[in-house]
Write a protein that holds these residues in place. Structure first.
Motif, PDB file in Angstrom:
ATOM      1  N   LEU A 135       0.556  -1.222  -0.068  1.00  0.00           N
ATOM      2  CA  LEU A 135      -0.015   0.150  -0.164  1.00  0.00           C
ATOM      3  C   LEU A 135       1.171   1.303  -0.376  1.00  0.00           C
ATOM      4  CD1 LEU A 135      -2.905   0.635  -0.107  1.00  0.00           C
ATOM      5  CD2 LEU A 135      -2.507   0.766   2.641  1.00  0.00           C
ATOM      6  N   VAL A 136       2.088   1.700   0.878  1.00  0.00           N
ATOM      7  CA  VAL A 136       2.796   2.246   0.653  1.00  0.00           C
ATOM      8  C   VAL A 136       4.142   2.542  -0.342  1.00  0.00           C
ATOM      9  CG1 VAL A 136       4.982   3.049   1.974  1.00  0.00           C
ATOM     10  CG2 VAL A 136       2.968   2.361   3.181  1.00  0.00           C
ATOM     11  N   LEU A 137       3.920   1.338  -1.144  1.00  0.00           N
ATOM     12  CA  LEU A 137       4.473   1.774  -2.795  1.00  0.00           C
ATOM     13  C   LEU A 137       3.894   2.168  -3.111  1.00  0.00           C
ATOM     14  CD1 LEU A 137       7.441   0.831  -3.612  1.00  0.00           C
ATOM     15  CD2 LEU A 137       6.454  -1.954  -3.898  1.00  0.00           C
ATOM     16  N   GLY A 185       1.101  16.054   8.581  1.00  0.00           N
ATOM     17  CA  GLY A 185       1.879  15.471   7.785  1.00  0.00           C
ATOM     18  C   GLY A 185       1.378  13.997   7.615  1.00  0.00           C
ATOM     19  N   ILE A 186       0.463  13.861   9.037  1.00  0.00           N
ATOM     20  CA  ILE A 186       0.472  12.234   9.509  1.00  0.00           C
ATOM     21  C   ILE A 186      -1.064  12.263   9.118  1.00  0.00           C
ATOM     22  CG2 ILE A 186       0.110  11.226  11.457  1.00  0.00           C
ATOM     23  CD1 ILE A 186       1.699  12.667  13.047  1.00  0.00           C
ATOM     24  N   ALA A 187      -1.868  13.240   8.622  1.00  0.00           N
ATOM     25  CA  ALA A 187      -3.381  13.669   8.766  1.00  0.00           C
ATOM     26  C   ALA A 187      -2.737  12.771   7.165  1.00  0.00           C
ATOM     27  CB  ALA A 187      -4.360  14.644   8.833  1.00  0.00           C
ATOM     28  N   ALA A 188      -2.810  13.573   6.631  1.00  0.00           N
ATOM     29  CA  ALA A 188      -2.145  13.712   5.223  1.00  0.00           C
ATOM     30  C   ALA A 188      -1.815  12.268   4.155  1.00  0.00           C
ATOM     31  CB  ALA A 188      -1.211  14.263   4.994  1.00  0.00           C
ATOM     32  N   GLN A 189      -0.757  11.854   5.387  1.00  0.00           N
ATOM     33  CA  GLN A 189      -0.391  10.391   4.710  1.00  0.00           C
ATOM     34  C   GLN A 189      -1.737   9.318   4.550  1.00  0.00           C
ATOM     35  OE1 GLN A 189       1.748   9.688   3.104  1.00  0.00           O
ATOM     36  NE2 GLN A 189       2.658   7.487   3.151  1.00  0.00           N
ATOM     37  N   SER A 224      -5.264   5.048  -1.718  1.00  0.00           N
ATOM     38  CA  SER A 224      -4.629   4.274  -2.899  1.00  0.00           C
ATOM     39  C   SER A 224      -5.670   2.681  -2.575  1.00  0.00           C
ATOM     40  CB  SER A 224      -3.682   3.730  -1.793  1.00  0.00           C
ATOM     41  OG  SER A 224      -2.561   4.815  -2.499  1.00  0.00           O
ATOM     42  N   GLU A 225      -6.378   2.836  -1.503  1.00  0.00           N
ATOM     43  CA  GLU A 225      -7.061   1.791  -1.224  1.00  0.00           C
ATOM     44  C   GLU A 225      -8.207   1.563  -1.268  1.00  0.00           C
ATOM     45  OE1 GLU A 225      -8.817   1.581   2.936  1.00  0.00           O
ATOM     46  OE2 GLU A 225      -8.108  -0.457   3.073  1.00  0.00           O
ATOM     47  N   ILE A 236       4.047   4.638 -11.922  1.00  0.00           N
ATOM     48  CA  ILE A 236       5.400   5.401 -11.641  1.00  0.00           C
ATOM     49  C   ILE A 236       6.406   4.098 -11.545  1.00  0.00           C
ATOM     50  CG2 ILE A 236       5.616   7.187  -9.399  1.00  0.00           C
ATOM     51  CD1 ILE A 236       3.248   8.398  -9.653  1.00  0.00           C
ATOM     52  N   ILE A 237       7.900   4.699 -11.136  1.00  0.00           N
ATOM     53  CA  ILE A 237       8.430   3.826 -11.147  1.00  0.00           C
ATOM     54  C   ILE A 237       9.146   4.645 -10.211  1.00  0.00           C
ATOM     55  CG2 ILE A 237      10.176   2.715 -12.194  1.00  0.00           C
ATOM     56  CD1 ILE A 237       9.310   3.296 -14.836  1.00  0.00           C
ATOM     57  N   ILE A 238       9.493   3.711  -9.110  1.00  0.00           N
ATOM     58  CA  ILE A 238      10.703   4.011  -7.766  1.00  0.00           C
ATOM     59  C   ILE A 238      11.789   3.540  -8.825  1.00  0.00           C
ATOM     60  CG2 ILE A 238      11.525   4.202  -5.803  1.00  0.00           C
ATOM     61  CD1 ILE A 238       9.271   5.234  -5.107  1.00  0.00           C
TER      62      ILE A 238
END
Ligand SMILES: Cc1cc2nc3c(=O)[nH]c(=O)nc-3n(C[C@H](O)[C@H](O)[C@H](O)COP(=O)(O)O)c2cc1C
Length: 190
Positions: free
Chosen positions: A6-8, A103-107, A114-115, A156-158
């Protein structure tokens, strides 16, 4: 989905399928995740403005600065623009400063997006006076972050970072590349 996946998946998307509209209720549910997130001294000084209509999205968009590193790209064109926004405000009647709460709320919100197959971009480069005037945001609220949301329409590619260059870039196929420092570089030992 595993948290790592999910983070990815939770990248900064800047091009969307604008024809996909976001329900107001969906934005409310995302703010519900921010509501359950950590807050310094549990003051909970954040407030949220939600916009999902075509008309309102058109009022927010001009105040946003997109992808400073992509010098020859002026931001998403019509048809690729976000179809919803969550604006995070700091209520100055509750706290003088907002620490890292936004920042925490945004993430939390971005992970929730994403989910549910949405994506977006946290935007701090905001023409704040313009946005405040356009939306008639009272002075007691500090404009902290705009979360632009939609159905992502870009790949998007990491990449692993090369020669310390942190600039994101696009290749000829318009894939968006984001260099990330290695774990070895991040974890230091003194
Ligand atoms: C606090 C914060 C502010 C940001 N502000 C902007 C912004 O104003 N405009 C923009 O296009 N991207 C903005 N970004 C997105 C970053 O450019 C993005 O996180 C970075 O390129 C790494 O890509 P990734 O999120 O896919 O890992 C912001 C990100 C964060 C965390």
């Amino acid at each position: 989905m595993k948290l790592k996946d999910l983070v990815l998946k939770t990248r900064s998307y800047r091009r969307f399928d604008e024809s996909h509209r976001i329900e107001y209720k969906q934005l409310e549910e995302l703010v519900g995740l921010a509501r359950l997130s950590a807050s310094g001294s549990n003051r909970q000084p954040l407030k949220f403005l939600l916009y999902n209509s075509v008309q309102d999205c058109a009022r927010v968009f001009p105040s946003l600065v997109w992808a400073a590193s992509l010098k020859d790209w002026d931001g998403p064109v019509s048809g690729e623009r976000p179809s919803g926004y969550i604006i995070i405000l700091g209520d100055k009647t509750i706290a003088e400063s907002f620490g890292v709460d936004h920042g925490i709320a945004a993430q939390s919100i971005m992970l929730g997006a994403s989910e549910s197959e949405l994506g977006g971009c946290m935007i701090a480069s905001i023409r704040r006076d313009m946005l405040r005037n356009e939306l008639s945001i009272p002075d007691k609220y500090e404009i902290l972050l705009v979360l632009a949301l939609g159905k992502p329409a870009e790949n998007i590619i990491i990449d692993e970072i090369k020669d310390g260059d942190v600039k994101y870039w696009r290749d000829n196929e318009q894939n968006h590349h984001v260099p990330k420092r290695s774990l070895r570089e991040l974890i230091i030992k003194l």
